[in-house]
Design a protein around this motif. Structure first.
Motif, short mmCIF file in Angstrom:
data_model
loop_
_atom_site.label_atom_id
_atom_site.label_comp_id
_atom_site.label_asym_id
_atom_site.label_seq_id
_atom_site.Cartn_x
_atom_site.Cartn_y
_atom_site.Cartn_z
N LEU A 136 0.75 -1.17 0.00
CA LEU A 136 0.00 0.10 -0.01
C LEU A 136 0.66 1.23 -0.15
CD1 LEU A 136 -2.81 1.13 0.01
CD2 LEU A 136 -2.44 1.33 2.57
N ALA A 137 1.99 1.20 0.76
CA ALA A 137 2.78 2.47 0.98
C ALA A 137 3.48 2.83 -0.27
CB ALA A 137 3.92 2.19 1.97
N HIS A 138 3.82 1.89 -1.03
CA HIS A 138 4.55 1.64 -2.40
C HIS A 138 3.54 2.32 -3.38
CE1 HIS A 138 5.63 0.14 -6.33
NE2 HIS A 138 6.90 0.91 -6.07
N THR A 139 2.18 1.97 -3.47
CA THR A 139 1.43 2.28 -4.27
C THR A 139 1.14 3.75 -4.23
OG1 THR A 139 0.33 -0.07 -4.32
CG2 THR A 139 -1.03 1.71 -5.34
N VAL A 140 0.78 4.34 -2.90
CA VAL A 140 0.59 5.39 -2.76
C VAL A 140 1.76 6.35 -3.17
CG1 VAL A 140 -0.05 7.32 -1.02
CG2 VAL A 140 -1.14 4.88 -1.02
N ALA A 141 2.89 6.10 -2.60
CA ALA A 141 4.09 6.68 -2.97
C ALA A 141 4.37 6.84 -4.16
CB ALA A 141 5.30 5.92 -2.41
N VAL A 142 4.09 6.00 -5.41
CA VAL A 142 4.30 6.36 -6.67
C VAL A 142 3.09 7.15 -7.20
CG1 VAL A 142 3.93 4.86 -9.02
CG2 VAL A 142 5.03 3.83 -7.14
N ALA A 143 1.96 6.86 -6.60
CA ALA A 143 0.77 7.92 -6.86
C ALA A 143 1.20 9.46 -6.66
CB ALA A 143 -0.45 7.64 -6.49
N VAL A 144 1.77 9.57 -5.74
CA VAL A 144 2.26 10.92 -5.12
C VAL A 144 3.46 11.42 -6.15
CG1 VAL A 144 3.46 12.31 -3.46
CG2 VAL A 144 1.57 10.88 -2.71
N ALA A 145 4.36 10.37 -6.46
CA ALA A 145 5.31 10.89 -7.35
C ALA A 145 4.86 11.44 -8.63
CB ALA A 145 6.36 9.84 -7.37
N GLU A 146 3.92 10.47 -9.27
CA GLU A 146 3.45 10.99 -10.67
C GLU A 146 2.47 12.26 -10.72
OE1 GLU A 146 1.99 7.15 -11.82
OE2 GLU A 146 3.97 6.43 -12.42
N ALA A 147 1.84 12.45 -9.46
CA ALA A 147 1.00 13.48 -9.70
C ALA A 147 0.91 14.18 -8.13
CB ALA A 147 -0.53 13.06 -9.91
N PRO A 148 1.86 14.89 -8.03
CA PRO A 148 2.13 15.46 -6.56
C PRO A 148 1.00 16.45 -6.21
CG PRO A 148 4.05 15.99 -7.74
CD PRO A 148 3.08 15.40 -8.76
N ALA A 149 0.56 16.48 -4.96
CA ALA A 149 -0.58 17.29 -4.35
C ALA A 149 -1.85 17.14 -5.10
CB ALA A 149 -0.20 18.66 -4.69
N SER A 150 -2.15 15.88 -5.71
CA SER A 150 -3.44 15.76 -6.37
C SER A 150 -4.38 14.89 -5.18
CB SER A 150 -3.50 15.33 -7.81
OG SER A 150 -2.75 14.17 -7.70
N LYS A 151 -4.04 13.78 -4.91
CA LYS A 151 -4.88 12.75 -4.18
C LYS A 151 -4.60 12.73 -2.85
CE LYS A 151 -7.07 8.70 -5.68
NZ LYS A 151 -6.77 7.31 -6.74
N TYR A 152 -3.25 12.26 -2.64
CA TYR A 152 -2.62 11.86 -1.34
C TYR A 152 -1.86 13.09 -0.37
CZ TYR A 152 -4.16 7.47 -3.18
OH TYR A 152 -4.62 6.38 -3.87
N ASN A 153 -2.47 14.05 0.11
CA ASN A 153 -1.97 15.04 0.56
C ASN A 153 -2.36 15.60 2.04
OD1 ASN A 153 0.12 17.04 0.61
ND2 ASN A 153 -0.93 18.50 -0.64
N PRO A 154 -1.63 15.54 3.10
CA PRO A 154 -0.22 15.06 3.31
C PRO A 154 0.02 13.57 3.12
CG PRO A 154 -1.17 15.57 5.42
CD PRO A 154 -2.01 15.89 4.40
N LEU A 155 1.04 13.08 2.81
CA LEU A 155 1.27 11.62 3.03
C LEU A 155 2.19 11.21 3.86
CD1 LEU A 155 1.40 8.43 2.12
CD2 LEU A 155 3.06 9.17 0.53
N LEU A 156 1.65 10.64 4.86
CA LEU A 156 2.50 10.10 6.11
C LEU A 156 2.79 8.56 6.20
CD1 LEU A 156 3.60 10.71 9.04
CD2 LEU A 156 1.77 10.01 9.87
N LEU A 157 4.22 8.16 6.09
CA LEU A 157 4.45 7.08 5.96
C LEU A 157 5.25 6.64 7.36
CD1 LEU A 157 6.65 6.67 2.72
CD2 LEU A 157 4.49 6.00 2.85
N TYR A 158 4.64 5.53 7.98
CA TYR A 158 5.31 5.13 9.31
C TYR A 158 5.43 3.76 9.38
CZ TYR A 158 0.89 3.19 11.16
OH TYR A 158 -0.13 2.38 11.39
N GLY A 159 6.46 3.40 10.21
CA GLY A 159 6.76 1.94 10.36
C GLY A 159 8.08 1.87 11.30
N GLY A 160 8.41 0.77 11.66
CA GLY A 160 9.63 0.42 12.58
C GLY A 160 11.09 0.94 11.75
N VAL A 161 12.09 0.94 12.69
CA VAL A 161 13.46 1.26 12.38
C VAL A 161 13.91 0.60 11.07
CG1 VAL A 161 15.77 1.51 12.86
CG2 VAL A 161 14.03 2.22 14.49
N GLY A 162 14.39 0.73 9.87
CA GLY A 162 14.96 -0.03 8.92
C GLY A 162 14.04 -0.68 8.07
N LEU A 163 12.83 -0.29 8.09
CA LEU A 163 12.07 -0.87 7.23
C LEU A 163 11.62 -0.22 5.83
CD1 LEU A 163 9.27 -2.28 9.66
CD2 LEU A 163 11.10 -3.54 8.61
#
Ligand code: ADP
Ligand code: MG
Length: 461
Positions: A136-163
């Motif tokens: 999910l994080a990857h799909t959303v990240a790609v969407a943001v990279a392709e069309a910044p500020a359109s759908k997912y804003n702000p985007l917060l990615l969270y998870g443990g260290v080194g993931l």
């Protein structure tokens, strides 16, 4: 001289002059009379020559009063050391001939991103292995990279260290910089953000650089936002930056080691975060770990690591992909040192500490050295070396300080871990840092963050 810098200067010249006016609070009259009309004549050998329509006497005055500050603005804007020279147009002939052709658009790589050189070139989407843990994080990240500020804003990615949070976040930055070079992308760690704010507050808000810098961005990525928790002023400033950018439809991407509900944040920040998209990255499954491991082995041309060893690593290193990589390095170093083949037996011996650390996290000098080296973007062997450049000696001293303060080890043992230095060197290094800490707020902030990286349980106090 670098084409991109020339291009940046030409394309943004009006902006640069306006920034100069704002940064140095020039009165309109002064700006209109002396600065506004300055034009670029040439940029060669690091010297930017400008022309003024004024006569020689006036130009002398401009040089005397405004040149230094103008130079500061130009350097800050381009991130390069540039000397500025102003000449009078009245004495200059054939200006047109001297103006170099503006480079074509295709060769344009943005250099607005003052911090972009800190991006790790390997942290791209191409090198990111997708599995059920990060899908999910990857799909959303790609969407943001392709069309910044359109759908997912702000985007917060969270998870443990080194993931893989930093990797994914920088992949967004790389992608936007490549495909939409006109966008101003800024990647910063929350440490840089905080330290710049500290500087800004200390200099009595003379230059409005801090605010200007952050508010001119199209895509702002702040890594490890958890480190601003509890820092009231930083939180406050971050909130305003956030609001400004958000209001003007700019993309914001953040990472954190925990979900917003577990961060002790002021209500209004909490609610801002929850208006956007929140994605977590989980611990990868065995298959995903194997795929990542295989890729990293491939990248390092280490084809001599047999199947059963790869299995052993993927099964035993559980909590972080960073340690998965660490295990390859350790194994390789061990095999080189002992001139042995990499077999399962060798792997079990070489990785003994790493595997048991998985169960029982102990803070060792080695762990500290790893984290400090990574933090300062240098290799462990440079940190341990005898190299004297402050790029290495400073992180080395920071390691000495942290080993003295976060472990129970004797300074003799710390000295051994730090490339065979004697105990007085360790004490001296640690002392240097404690002295510096008395007056240097930036270092205080950095040390605090490093301690939290080394011992994540400190995040909760
Ligand atoms: P975090 O920021 O979450 O602490 P990083 O992004 O620094 O973690 O990742 C740690 C290491 O693991 C990096 O070298 C990164 O390239 C690697 N890594 C993490 N996830 C992946 C993945 N899905 N594919 C490939 N490499 C990964
Ligand atoms: Mg990270």
């Amino acid at each position: 001289m670098d084409e991109n810098t020339i291009k940046t200067l030409y394309d943004n010249w009006e902006d640069i002059l306006i920034k100069h006016k704002e940064d140095f609070e020039l009165p309109y009259a002064t700006f209109d009379a002396f600065i506004k009309a300055l034009k670029i004549v040439s940029f060669e050998d690091g010297i930017l020559t400008l022309s003024s329509p004024e006569n020689e006497a006036a130009v002398n005055l401009i040089n005397k009063k405004y040149l230094r500050n103008l130079q500061l603005t130009v350097c800050e804007y381009t991130g390069r050391i540039i000397n500025v020279k102003i000449i009078s147009e009245i004495n200059k002939q054939n200006t047109e001939d001297v103006i170099p052709p503006v480079p074509e658009k295709k060769s344009f790589v943005p250099v607005h991103n003052e911090d972009s050189f800190r991006l790790n070139p390997n942290y791209t989407f191409e090198k990111f292995i997708v599995g059920p843990n990060n899908n999910l994080a990857h799909t959303v990240a790609v969407a943001v990279a392709e069309a910044p500020a359109s759908k997912y804003n702000p985007l917060l990615l969270y998870g443990g260290v080194g993931l893989g949070k930093t990797h994914l976040m920088q992949a967004i930055a790389h992608h936007i910089m490549k495909t939409q070079p006109e966008k101003k992308v800024l990647y910063v760690t929350s440490e840089t953000f905080t330290n710049e704010l500290i500087d800004y507050l200390r200099t009595g808000k003379k230059g409005h650089n801090f605010r200007n810098k952050y508010r001119k961005i199209d895509v702002l990525l702040i890594d490890d936002i958890q480190f601003i928790i509890g820092k009231d002023q930083t939180q406050e400033e971050f909130f305003h930056t956030f609001n400004d950018l958000y209001q003007y439809g700019k993309q914001i991407v953040l990472t954190s080691d925990k979900p917003p509900k577990d961060m002790t944040l002021p209500e209004r920040l909490q609610s801002r975060f929850s208006e956007g998209m929140i994605c977590d990255i989980q611990i990868p499954s065995y298959e995903t770990k194997r795929a990542i491991l295989d890729q990293k082995i491939e990248d390092r041309y280490l084809h001599n690591i047999p199947e059963d060893v790869r299995d052993y690593i993927a099964n035993n290193i559980k909590s972080s992909i960073r340690e998965l990589e660490g295990s390859i390095n350790t194994l390789q170093a061990y095999a080189d040192l002992n001139k042995s083949e990499i077999t399962l037996e060798v792997a079990k011996t070489a990785l003994k500490d790493l595997v048991s650390q998985e169960h029982n996290k102990i803070i060792s000098p080695e762990l500290i050295i790893d984290i400090v080296a990574e933090h300062y973007n240098i290799t462990v062997s440079d940190l341990l070396s005898k190299k004297k450049s402050t790029d290495y000696s400073f992180p080395r001293q920071v390691s000495m300080y942290l080993c003295r303060n976060m472990t129970q080890e004797t300074s003799k043992r710390v000295g051994e871990a730090l490339g065979g230095r004697d105990h007085s060197t360790i004490l001296h290094g640690a002392k240097q840092i404690s002295n510096e800490l008395l007056t240097n707020d930036n270092l205080k902030n950095t040390i605090e963050i490093l301690m939290k990286k080394i011992d994540p349980s400190l995040n909760n106090v």
